[in-house]
Design an enzyme around this catalytic site. Structure first.
Site, PDB file in Angstrom:
ATOM      1  N   LYS A 195       0.841  -1.197   0.000  1.00 20.92           N
ATOM      2  CA  LYS A 195       0.000   0.000   0.000  1.00 20.92           C
ATOM      3  C   LYS A 195       0.873   1.243   0.000  1.00 20.92           C
ATOM      4  O   LYS A 195       0.627   2.206  -0.734  1.00 20.92           O
ATOM      5  CB  LYS A 195      -0.913   0.013   1.240  1.00 20.92           C
ATOM      6  CG  LYS A 195      -2.087  -0.943   1.117  1.00 20.92           C
ATOM      7  CD  LYS A 195      -2.823  -1.107   2.428  1.00 20.92           C
ATOM      8  CE  LYS A 195      -3.894  -2.182   2.288  1.00 20.92           C
ATOM      9  NZ  LYS A 195      -4.444  -2.647   3.554  1.00 20.92           N
ATOM     10  N   GLN A 233      -4.826  -1.441   9.680  1.00 21.95           N
ATOM     11  CA  GLN A 233      -4.751  -2.791   9.097  1.00 21.95           C
ATOM     12  C   GLN A 233      -5.411  -3.811  10.030  1.00 21.95           C
ATOM     13  O   GLN A 233      -5.050  -3.902  11.201  1.00 21.95           O
ATOM     14  CB  GLN A 233      -3.267  -3.137   8.856  1.00 21.95           C
ATOM     15  CG  GLN A 233      -3.037  -4.454   8.156  1.00 21.95           C
ATOM     16  CD  GLN A 233      -3.501  -4.450   6.700  1.00 21.95           C
ATOM     17  OE1 GLN A 233      -3.380  -3.455   5.985  1.00 21.95           O
ATOM     18  NE2 GLN A 233      -4.079  -5.551   6.272  1.00 21.95           N
ATOM     19  N   ASP A 289     -11.376   3.156   4.335  1.00 24.45           N
ATOM     20  CA  ASP A 289     -11.846   1.769   4.261  1.00 24.45           C
ATOM     21  C   ASP A 289     -13.377   1.717   4.187  1.00 24.45           C
ATOM     22  O   ASP A 289     -13.954   0.691   3.836  1.00 24.45           O
ATOM     23  CB  ASP A 289     -11.394   0.992   5.507  1.00 24.45           C
ATOM     24  CG  ASP A 289     -10.275   0.021   5.194  1.00 24.45           C
ATOM     25  OD1 ASP A 289     -10.085  -0.299   4.008  1.00 24.45           O
ATOM     26  OD2 ASP A 289      -9.602  -0.417   6.148  1.00 24.45           O
TER      27      ASP A 289
END
Ligand code: NDP
Length: 296
Positions: free
Chosen positions: A54, A98, A121
């Site tokens: 990422k 994460q 997200d």
């Protein structure tokens, strides 16, 4: 019949290129650089690889990348303090924690502590509610990527029968909301669904997000249907392992009209959509027009 392969890798490269072009323009016209912060707790090797990837792709798109690593034993208060600092930082437009977190930490509280406007997200309860009520929100990356590929393949999805297999908060449910938003007739199937094969056979669009290797065989697929395989499962392959989806690719390819492969389908689109969401969040934060085609 042999299905058209929907090339997620190539599609993701186009999305990243589009993001990079907008980022260059943002810098040139407004002196703004979008920034994505990723929080990683502990040293899970798979998570470390994801986070590194990422970071690399964020920088390649011309954005700033910030990484915050915390020990596996960190407290909930320490983690929430990092989130608060990032919420207040104007250089950070997107925050991603994460998952999964170590067991002693409360994932839900952490997700809901992220400023919804920076929740790239799309897991914050406010964004879930906004998506469910058809309002502007941050959309979860994996279903967003699936929707982009479906729109690209079909044009309009209006009136199509869609079956989503899996009802998780991160894939199944938001995927169903997005398909409903595009006027599909949506069925969500799960582990208690009766006659799953018959349910799937009705679908013009099948999205499989189950986490069971090659569970959906070709004889469940309506001829000509579009199959989106979200699953990522590692299975033994001689002395090594290989990745397979939730769909039995070879048999489904014989029946479907179009299908995403694993690897090279949904997976690459997820990170591309994370970059797209960061750009969208940055544009909104600065009162600028959102780039077209990168969100719903
Ligand atoms: P979850 O484990 O959270 O959810 C799985 C869902 O599948 C549940 O709703 C479960 O039903 C349902 N299910 C399980 N067994 C069956 C069955 N036999 N028949 C019908 N439904 C069943 O998984 P996720 O949604 O997080 O992930 C799904 C898959 O997608 C995984 O392989 C994951 O690795 C992959 N993934 C891929 C991403 C990408 O970028 N490509 C991103 C995220 C996930 P119930 O609710 O009743 O238990």
């Amino acid at each position: 019949m042999s299905a058209t392969i929907i090339d997620g890798k190539a599609f993701a490269a186009k999305v990243r290129e589009k993001v990079a072009t907008h980022v260059t323009r943002l810098k040139a016209d407004h002196g703004i650089v979008p920034g994505l912060a990723v929080i990683l707790v502990g040293e899970d090797p798979a998570s470390e690889v994801y986070v590194r990837n990422k970071g690399k792709q964020t920088l390649a798109a011309g954005m700033n990348s910030f990484e915050h690593k915390l020990d596996a034993g960190c407290s909930q208060a320490e983690l929430l303090e990092v989130v608060e600092t990032l919420n207040a930082d104007p250089a950070v437009h997107g925050i991603l924690c994460q998952l999964p977190l170590p067991d002693h930490l409360d994932e839900e509280e952490v997700i809901n502590a992220i400023d919804p406007a920076k929740d790239v997200d799309g897991f914050h309860i406010s964004n879930v509610g906004l998506l469910g009520t058809g309002q502007k929100s941050m959309v979860p990356c994996t279903p967003l990527g699936c929707l982009m590929m479906l729109r690209d393949h079909h044009g309009s999805l209006s009136g199509l029968d869609a079956v989503v297999v899996g009802r998780s908060n991160i894939v199944g449910k938001p995927m169903a909301q997005l398909l409903l938003g595009d006027s599909c007739t949506v069925t969500i199937a799960h582990s208690r669904t009766k006659d799953l094969a018959d349910v799937v056979r009705r679908a013009d669009i099948v999205v499989a997000a189950v986490g069971r290797p090659e569970m959906v065989p070709g004889d469940w697929i309506k001829p000509g249907a579009t199959v989106i395989d979200v699953g990522i499962n590692r299975v033994p392959n001689g002395e090594k392992t290989r990745l397979v989806g939730d769909v039995h690719f070879d048999s489904c390819t014989e029946v479907a009209g179009a299908i995403t492969p694993v690897p090279g389908g949904v997976g690459p689109m997820t990170i591309a959509c994370l970059l797209a969401n960061t750009l969208t969040a940055c544009s909104r934060a600065n009162g600028l027009d959102e780039p077209e085609g990168l969100t719903v």
